[in-house]
Design an enzyme around this catalytic site. Structure first.
Site, short mmCIF file in Angstrom:
data_model
loop_
_atom_site.label_atom_id
_atom_site.label_comp_id
_atom_site.label_asym_id
_atom_site.label_seq_id
_atom_site.Cartn_x
_atom_site.Cartn_y
_atom_site.Cartn_z
CG HIS A 104 -1.75 0.76 0.59
ND1 HIS A 104 -3.36 0.45 0.50
CD2 HIS A 104 -2.17 2.46 1.20
CE1 HIS A 104 -3.95 1.32 0.12
NE2 HIS A 104 -3.18 2.30 0.60
CG ASP B 253 -10.07 3.63 5.78
OD1 ASP B 253 -9.89 4.42 5.68
OD2 ASP B 253 -9.66 3.71 3.97
NE ARG C 74 -7.82 11.19 6.41
CZ ARG C 74 -6.66 10.21 6.19
NH1 ARG C 74 -7.35 8.93 5.95
NH2 ARG C 74 -5.89 10.35 5.91
CB SER D 229 -6.74 5.55 6.64
OG SER D 229 -6.96 5.24 4.98
CE LYS E 58 -7.46 1.77 2.38
NZ LYS E 58 -7.65 2.91 2.91
N1 URA Z 1 -4.21 5.74 1.32
C1 URA Z 1 -5.20 4.76 2.58
O1 URA Z 1 -5.71 4.19 1.89
N2 URA Z 1 -5.36 6.45 3.31
C2 URA Z 1 -4.59 7.32 3.46
O2 URA Z 1 -5.55 7.87 4.23
C3 URA Z 1 -3.60 7.19 2.37
C4 URA Z 1 -3.55 6.27 1.63
#
Ligand code: URA
Length: 437
Positions: free
Chosen positions: A81, A160, A167, A182, A186
């Site tokens: 990620h 999220d 956000r 966040s 996930k």
């Molecule tokens: N990617 C995400 O999934 N969440 C964030 O807060 C920033 C980047």
């Protein structure tokens, strides 16, 4: 639900009441907490931060707000990620490349956030591509072809999903606890064995300095390891846009070029860096050099591209269209009404490209969102014909901006100044800055 009490604790820098925090997160996921209240809490955390204990609790509650994937015996389950950058399209190639190398990749991804693009918006520029998979559909796709890329939904980490969207439009993105919770919620909900985090650092990233990026990397690595996932973070430079294309459908084109064994070396190198690390982390005795070779072969032999084609079909793209897409992506993706190319005025060297200014201009023309209900315009963005360190002749094309609306004089000036020309040659960018494990 006493959101005001939670906010008071954040502002006073005292620990938040965990029962109240859990109720708040669940209320966000169920839609019972009003957007204004969620926004006020996000703004408080963004301004005042929160403790490690509260960040871990927030992450755990966000995971528990939805389903968690469980995997039976079989190949390691992996993912990566990124914290988000300009032209950051790695997931589009990494998921298929890792699947082609025998890993299971149930990737949950996001939409554009702030000035950065999102994997889901990019995939949705492919006609018919469906990112809305439920947990059973994700598992079926991964068991069939090795990978899928899905948007977080009401089933997985729904809290999220709501907070992320708020956000994006309330300037509350660049916060260590919010990004940690966040991303890690996930990833943990995917049931991973191993995770590589790409923490972007520099003028085009949310984390502008190495110290900020290291703080975020350490927070995420600790939280993910605490949840039992083998994790490393690679801090990579976001001073320059990644690769040659920036924008939703344009980044699909570049990704396909890289999976054809061609395309931008910068992008290819990042795929190899992240993919190689994940392969080596999940196979005893596999050296990083051999892991890198496997990823390179998956790109050069077309194995990753074949998995990408199958993933497109599995996620709703018509088979004939998927076959054309992987050969001639430009012929099936949306095209902008106007394409404005900037030429160099003199011989020289590229000192750098202003990635933030480019991303903001693309966003103003529809590549990103300003309000929750905005739709992105997939064809908007840039093709950069040069990169930091290139040597340039007079009248050589520097970049092409793909847009639908006419440009104002001010925008013409911004375009002319995106590529900085210098007299003395400069080195090309080194992406990897440090590793946190
Ligand atoms: N990617 C995400 O999934 N969440 C964030 O807060 C920033 C980047």
């Amino acid at each position: 639900m006493d959101v005001a009490q939670l906010i008071e604790s954040v502002v006073a820098n005292q620990g938040q009441d965990h029962a109240l925090l859990d109720a708040f997160v669940n209320g966000v996921a169920d839609g019972e907490v009003a957007v204004e209240d969620a926004t006020a809490w996000l703004k408080a955390v963004h301004s005042f931060g929160c403790s490690v204990e509260d960040t871990v609790q927030l992450t755990k509650t966000m995971i528990a707000s939805g389903a968690q994937l469980k995997w039976g015996d079989g190949p390691p389950v992996v993912d990566k990620h990124s914290t988000g950058g300009v032209g950051d399209k790695m997931s589009l190639m990494l998921a298929p490349a890792l699947a082609a190398c025998g890993r299971r990749v149930p990737m949950l991804a996001g939409r554009g956030l702030g000035h950065t693009g999102g994997t889901i918006d990019k995939l949705e520029s492919i006609p018919g591509f469906n990112c809305k998979l439920d947990p059973e559909e994700m598992k079926a796709a991964v068991n069939a072809i090795g990978c899928c890329i899905a948007v977080q939904n009401d089933a997985i980490a729904p809290a999220d999903g709501v907070l992320y969207a708020i956000r994006d439009v309330t300037d509350t993105v660049d916060s260590v606890p919010l990004i940690t919770a966040s991303i890690i919620s996930k990833k943990a909900a995917e049931g991973l064995d191993a995770l590589v985090l790409d923490v972007k650092c520099g003028s085009g990233a949310f984390m502008k300095t190495l110290a900020q990026a290291e703080e975020l990397a350490t927070s995420m690595v600790r939280t993910a390891k605490g949840l039992g996932i083998k994790t490393i973070a690679q801090i990579t430079s976001m001073e320059q846009p990644i690769g040659s294309h920036v924008g939703n459908s344009l980044e699909i084109i570049e990704s396909i070029q890289v999976m054809q064994g061609k395309g931008s070396v910068d992008t290819r190198n990042l795929v190899i860096l992240q993919g190689g690390a994940l392969l080596a982390m999940t196979e005893d005795g596999l050296s990083i050099e051999d892991a890198i070779k496997q990823i390179e072969q998956s790109l050069d032999r077309g194995d990753a591209l074949e998995v990408f084609r199958l993933m497109c079909i599995g996620q709703g793209v018509q088979p004939e269209l998927a076959s054309i897409l992987v050969k001639e992506p430009k012929s099936v993706l949306p095209v902008s009404e106007h394409q404005t190319t900037v030429l160099s005025r003199q011989f020289g060297h590229v000192g750098g490209i202003d990635s933030m200014a480019a991303a903001l201009l693309a966003k103003q023309h529809g590549a990103g969102r300003y309000a929750l209900e905005d739709e992105v315009v997939p064809e908007i963005g840039f093709v950069f014909h040069v990169a930091q360190g290139s040597t340039i002749e007079e009248n050589q094309p520097l970049l092409t901006f793909h847009h639908n609306q006419e440009l104002t004089d001010k925008e013409h000036t911004i375009l002319q100044n995106l590529v900085e020309m210098v007299k003395v040659s400069v080195p090309t960018i080194e992406r990897l800055l440090s590793i946190v494990d």
